[in-house]
Design a protein around this motif. Structure first.
Motif, PDB file in Angstrom:
ATOM      1  N   THR A 157      25.752  46.173  67.184  1.00 36.12           N
ATOM      2  CA  THR A 157      25.512  44.741  67.023  1.00 36.12           C
ATOM      3  C   THR A 157      25.543  44.399  65.547  1.00 36.12           C
ATOM      4  OG1 THR A 157      24.095  44.775  68.975  1.00 36.12           O
ATOM      5  CG2 THR A 157      23.907  42.877  67.524  1.00 36.12           C
ATOM      6  N   VAL A 158      26.234  43.320  65.224  1.00 40.31           N
ATOM      7  CA  VAL A 158      26.297  42.834  63.855  1.00 40.31           C
ATOM      8  C   VAL A 158      25.801  41.398  63.873  1.00 40.31           C
ATOM      9  CG1 VAL A 158      27.810  42.268  61.919  1.00 40.31           C
ATOM     10  CG2 VAL A 158      28.233  44.326  63.270  1.00 40.31           C
ATOM     11  N   GLU A 159      24.721  41.163  63.143  1.00 35.67           N
ATOM     12  CA  GLU A 159      24.173  39.805  63.087  1.00 35.67           C
ATOM     13  C   GLU A 159      25.122  38.884  62.333  1.00 35.67           C
ATOM     14  OE1 GLU A 159      20.076  39.244  62.087  1.00 35.67           O
ATOM     15  OE2 GLU A 159      19.580  41.253  62.809  1.00 35.67           O
TER      16      GLU A 159
ATOM     17  N   PHE B 187      34.231  43.588  60.075  1.00 32.45           N
ATOM     18  CA  PHE B 187      34.330  44.936  59.495  1.00 32.45           C
ATOM     19  C   PHE B 187      33.690  44.965  58.106  1.00 32.45           C
ATOM     20  CE2 PHE B 187      36.604  47.888  56.720  1.00 32.45           C
ATOM     21  CZ  PHE B 187      36.338  49.084  57.353  1.00 32.45           C
ATOM     22  N   GLU B 188      33.994  43.957  57.300  1.00 30.58           N
ATOM     23  CA  GLU B 188      33.413  43.882  55.953  1.00 30.58           C
ATOM     24  C   GLU B 188      31.883  43.753  56.033  1.00 30.58           C
ATOM     25  OE1 GLU B 188      34.901  44.437  53.096  1.00 30.58           O
ATOM     26  OE2 GLU B 188      36.826  44.711  54.134  1.00 30.58           O
ATOM     27  N   MET B 189      31.394  43.012  57.001  1.00 30.56           N
ATOM     28  CA  MET B 189      29.950  42.867  57.187  1.00 30.56           C
ATOM     29  C   MET B 189      29.303  44.212  57.511  1.00 30.56           C
ATOM     30  SD  MET B 189      29.997  39.319  59.354  1.00 30.56           S
ATOM     31  CE  MET B 189      28.258  38.922  59.339  1.00 30.56           C
ATOM     32  N   ILE B 190      29.993  45.003  58.340  1.00 26.70           N
ATOM     33  CA  ILE B 190      29.487  46.338  58.699  1.00 26.70           C
ATOM     34  C   ILE B 190      29.453  47.226  57.461  1.00 26.70           C
ATOM     35  CG2 ILE B 190      30.037  48.444  59.985  1.00 26.70           C
ATOM     36  CD1 ILE B 190      31.316  46.555  62.132  1.00 26.70           C
ATOM     37  N   LYS B 191      30.514  47.198  56.675  1.00 27.59           N
ATOM     38  CA  LYS B 191      30.593  48.040  55.485  1.00 27.59           C
ATOM     39  C   LYS B 191      29.529  47.661  54.455  1.00 27.59           C
ATOM     40  CE  LYS B 191      33.620  51.029  55.957  1.00 27.59           C
ATOM     41  NZ  LYS B 191      33.107  52.346  56.297  1.00 27.59           N
ATOM     42  N   GLU B 192      29.260  46.360  54.318  1.00 30.31           N
ATOM     43  CA  GLU B 192      28.236  45.917  53.379  1.00 30.31           C
ATOM     44  C   GLU B 192      26.850  46.360  53.819  1.00 30.31           C
ATOM     45  OE1 GLU B 192      28.598  41.679  52.903  1.00 30.31           O
ATOM     46  OE2 GLU B 192      30.594  41.858  52.004  1.00 30.31           O
ATOM     47  N   ALA B 193      26.631  46.433  55.137  1.00 32.17           N
ATOM     48  CA  ALA B 193      25.320  46.798  55.670  1.00 32.17           C
ATOM     49  C   ALA B 193      25.066  48.313  55.569  1.00 32.17           C
ATOM     50  CB  ALA B 193      25.200  46.352  57.125  1.00 32.17           C
ATOM     51  N   GLU B 194      26.114  49.083  55.395  1.00 31.21           N
ATOM     52  CA  GLU B 194      25.943  50.559  55.334  1.00 31.21           C
ATOM     53  C   GLU B 194      25.286  50.994  54.068  1.00 31.21           C
ATOM     54  OE1 GLU B 194      29.802  52.291  56.043  1.00 31.21           O
ATOM     55  OE2 GLU B 194      29.561  52.128  58.183  1.00 31.21           O
TER      56      GLU B 194
END
Length: 177
Positions: free
Chosen positions: A63-65, A170-177
């Motif tokens: 899940t990505v907010e 995808f960019e949101m996921i990478k920033e959250a990592e």
């Protein structure tokens, strides 16, 4: 007035019983076939995910907010190869359900149209290899080079917008990592 039961009540009772019997039969058939249909849909989705991200071994839903609206589901490859995005875009003829595989480096491995109701011969070309193969190897920086389909601007713009949203998620996921 003497034949009220015979003329009115009896046919209503017979029709009611028939409706009840048919409803019960349909409910039974649905209870038997629902798990089979669900399993077939799951297998079809897994095959599509493997098709757009071929090096992945298995997938886990994440899940990505605040993900874009067109992104309906996101799956992470268990072996770290990348992500699969399920997308729904509004085309000219209605909803287009798409799937897009993005590798760990942010390049698109493949896109596929799962279902659409676009105009045959125009908007339906978004589902053809000639159009969707343009996205292979693209990143958010190079997506502008994808050509629209002449005469199907709404459909191809919706398709491209959904893919842009997948790359944004995808960019949101990478920033959250």
């Amino acid at each position: 007035m003497k034949n009220t039961f015979k003329d009115i009540v009896k046919p209503v009772l017979v029709l009611g019983c028939i409706c009840l019997a048919v409803t019960a039969a349909l409910a039974f058939i649905n209870s038997v076939t629902a798990p089979i249909i669900e399993e077939a849909s799951r297998k079809e989705a897994e095959e599509a995910m493997t098709e757009v991200l071929s090096e992945a071994d298995a997938f886990t839903e994440i899940t990505v907010e605040n993900a874009p609206e067109t992104v309906t589901e996101i799956y992470c490859a268990d072996n770290g190869e990348g992500y699969v995005f399920m997308l729904t875009a509004k085309g000219y003829g209605g909803d287009m359900d798409l799937i897009c595989g993005v590798k760990q480096d942010g390049t698109i491995e493949a896109c596929k149209t799962l279902s659409h109701s676009e105009t045959s011969g125009l908007g339906s070309k978004t589902a053809e290899d000639a159009y969707r193969n343009q996205y292979i190897g693209k990143t958010s920086d190079t997506l502008d080079s994808v050509d629209s389909i002449s005469g199907a601007t709404i459909s191809s713009t919706a398709y491209k917008g959904a893919i842009e949203d997948a790359l944004e998620a995808f960019e949101m996921i990478k920033e959250a990592e």
